[in-house]
Design an enzyme around this catalytic site. Structure first.
Site, PDB file in Angstrom:
ATOM      1  N   CYS A  52       2.591  10.290   5.542  1.00 48.75           N
ATOM      2  CA  CYS A  52       3.402   9.863   4.399  1.00 48.75           C
ATOM      3  C   CYS A  52       4.645   9.099   4.870  1.00 48.75           C
ATOM      4  CB  CYS A  52       3.801  11.090   3.573  1.00 48.75           C
ATOM      5  SG  CYS A  52       5.126  10.808   2.395  1.00 48.75           S
ATOM      6  N   CYS A  55       7.911  10.766   3.903  1.00 45.14           N
ATOM      7  CA  CYS A  55       8.145  11.938   4.746  1.00 45.14           C
ATOM      8  C   CYS A  55       8.744  11.521   6.089  1.00 45.14           C
ATOM      9  CB  CYS A  55       6.845  12.704   4.978  1.00 45.14           C
ATOM     10  SG  CYS A  55       6.033  13.286   3.469  1.00 45.14           S
ATOM     11  N   CYS A 400       0.677 -18.338  -6.404  1.00 44.53           N
ATOM     12  CA  CYS A 400      -0.363 -17.780  -7.282  1.00 44.53           C
ATOM     13  C   CYS A 400      -1.385 -18.861  -7.659  1.00 44.53           C
ATOM     14  CB  CYS A 400       0.295 -17.212  -8.535  1.00 44.53           C
ATOM     15  SG  CYS A 400      -0.853 -16.847  -9.872  1.00 44.53           S
ATOM     16  N   CYS A 403      -1.528 -19.592 -11.376  1.00 40.26           N
ATOM     17  CA  CYS A 403      -0.370 -20.362 -11.834  1.00 40.26           C
ATOM     18  C   CYS A 403      -0.585 -21.853 -11.563  1.00 40.26           C
ATOM     19  CB  CYS A 403       0.904 -19.888 -11.138  1.00 40.26           C
ATOM     20  SG  CYS A 403       1.298 -18.149 -11.427  1.00 40.26           S
TER      21      CYS A 403
END
Length: 417
Positions: A52, A55, A400, A403
């Protein structure tokens, strides 16, 4: 002897996690959690997974907090990938999860700061009684001579109904504030009260001639009324904003003065600038703007990202910003003067509505006469909101592909309408 050796190796195999603890953080697991947790009156447990990211980020702060809290509060951790039974038993569903245990029993979730300083301060408040009993003048002076503010109840006896309500409030609010009480009214007389009252002592490090160091609460005492009184008065006119309390201060429109503030290493200089701020802002209190001072080193990235202020701006002089609860931002561009006049001019302009909001923006294009106007953050209101026409806006990313496909269609539409 043989029996003792066998017992030793049995202990090794039964309690592997605890014996493998490194530093001051106790490692617990399925086999030994209940056995060892009951040995500690107050314990903060981190339930984590080695993979994690959050973590990993918390780990060094947690370790440093454990060292600072050694002998006061035990910090422990459980690897949930290896000890799923324990984690499941305590309802752990995400990582890291922090819980407070008292004598081995799950007492409360930990919802405090995730820094070493914040964890240390938060957990110190979890130890001992909800409210400290003060018997003598010396006890009172020791309690209120603290880095943080103090709330002290003065009552006529142990059977006082107001004392009972005060203790209930202390039990609920101990994570946020420091509480103490006395049943000797003479201790209250030293601070001008002759009957049952609650005294709020602001932090000695923030003592100033521009406001009272002690505020008296003498209304009808309930948990709600005491909470409201503390909330409204504990910070005073110009509190010290830190990374731990900034969200509580920012629920209102807030002016902050940033400089090299350090009450541990240099309290004299810290109060030198704060007193100059206090002298000015005391004339503007009650007008809907709250005030604070902060160590600029603690907020460098925020100052740069949110206000466009770099480390070289202002030199050794303070930075001044305003952040409203709606998210509007203003900066004082004039150099901070020691007589406070530049701050006063900034405040006059703010209340008169003459300041221009700071907006992080690309530069506006020099030419913008095409049917499709290019809008940047700084020109958004002028082009979109101040006109007498409706607007159709394309929010896009240059990378994009969708786009790129839409752009010629959008331009064709603009030419037609």
């Amino acid at each position: 002897m043989a029996a003792a050796i066998r017992l030793f190796f049995f202990f090794l195999s039964t309690f592997p996690a605890a014996l493998s603890s490194r530093g001051d953080v106790l490692e617990l697991g399925d086999a030994d959690f209940d056995y060892l947790a009951t040995e500690h009156e107050t314990m903060l447990v981190k339930f984590y997974a080695p993979w994690c990211g959050h973590c990993k980020k918390l780990s060094p702060e947690f370790d440093r907090a454990a060292s600072r809290l050694k002998g006061i509060v035990q910090l422990a951790k459980v690897d949930c990938t290896a000890h799923s039974e324990t984690c499941g038993r305590f309802g752990v569903s995400g990582y890291p999860t922090l819980k407070i245990f008292r004598s081995g029993k799950d007492s409360a979730p930990y919802d405090g700061p995730r820094t070493a300083d914040g964890i240390s301060q938060y957990m110190k408040k979890q130890t001992g009684p909800d409210s400290v009993l003060l018997r003598t003048h010396s006890d009172l002076q020791t309690f209120i001579s603290h880095y943080e503010p103090s709330v002290v109840g003065v009552f006529s006896g142990e059977d006082s109904a107001r004392l009972s309500e005060f203790l209930k409030a202390a039990a609920l609010l101990r994570e946020q504030f420091r509480f103490a009480h006395t049943t000797d009214l003479r201790l209250g007389a030293e601070h001008g009260v002759q009957s049952e009252s609650v005294l709020l002592f602001r932090s000695p490090r923030l003592s100033s001639k521009f406001e009272d160091s002690v505020v008296v609460f003498s209304d009808h005492l309930t948990i709600s009324s005491l909470r409201r009184f503390i909330r409204d008065h504990i910070h005073g006119l110009c509190p010290h904003m830190t990374t731990e309390n900034r969200e509580r201060l920012r629920v209102r429109d807030l002016l902050t003065v940033y400089y090299d503030l350090d009450y541990h290493l240099n309290p004299r200089v810290s109060n030198y600038w704060r007193n100059r701020v206090m002298k000015v802002v005391s004339q503007y209190s009650g007008r809907g703007l709250t005030f604070s001072v902060a160590n600029k080193k603690d907020f460098l990235s925020e100052l740069e990202d949110d206000f466009g202020l770099g480390t070289e701006d202002g030199g050794d002089l303070p930075f001044v910003t305003v952040r409203t609860k709606l998210g509007h931002k203003f900066t004082m561009r004039e150099e901070f003067t020691r007589d406070g006049q530049s701050l006063a001019r900034f405040l006059d302009d703010y209340f008169a509505g003459r300041l221009k909001r700071y907006v992080k923006s690309e530069p506006a294009p020099e030419r913008n006469s095409a049917p499709v106007k290019v809008v940047v953050a700084e020109t958004f209101d002028d082009i979109i909101n101040d006109g007498d026409k409706d607007a159709v806006i394309l929010f896009y990313s240059p990378s994009c592909p969708h786009c790129k496909k839409l752009e010629p269609v959008f331009r064709e539409l603009a030419n037609k309408v």
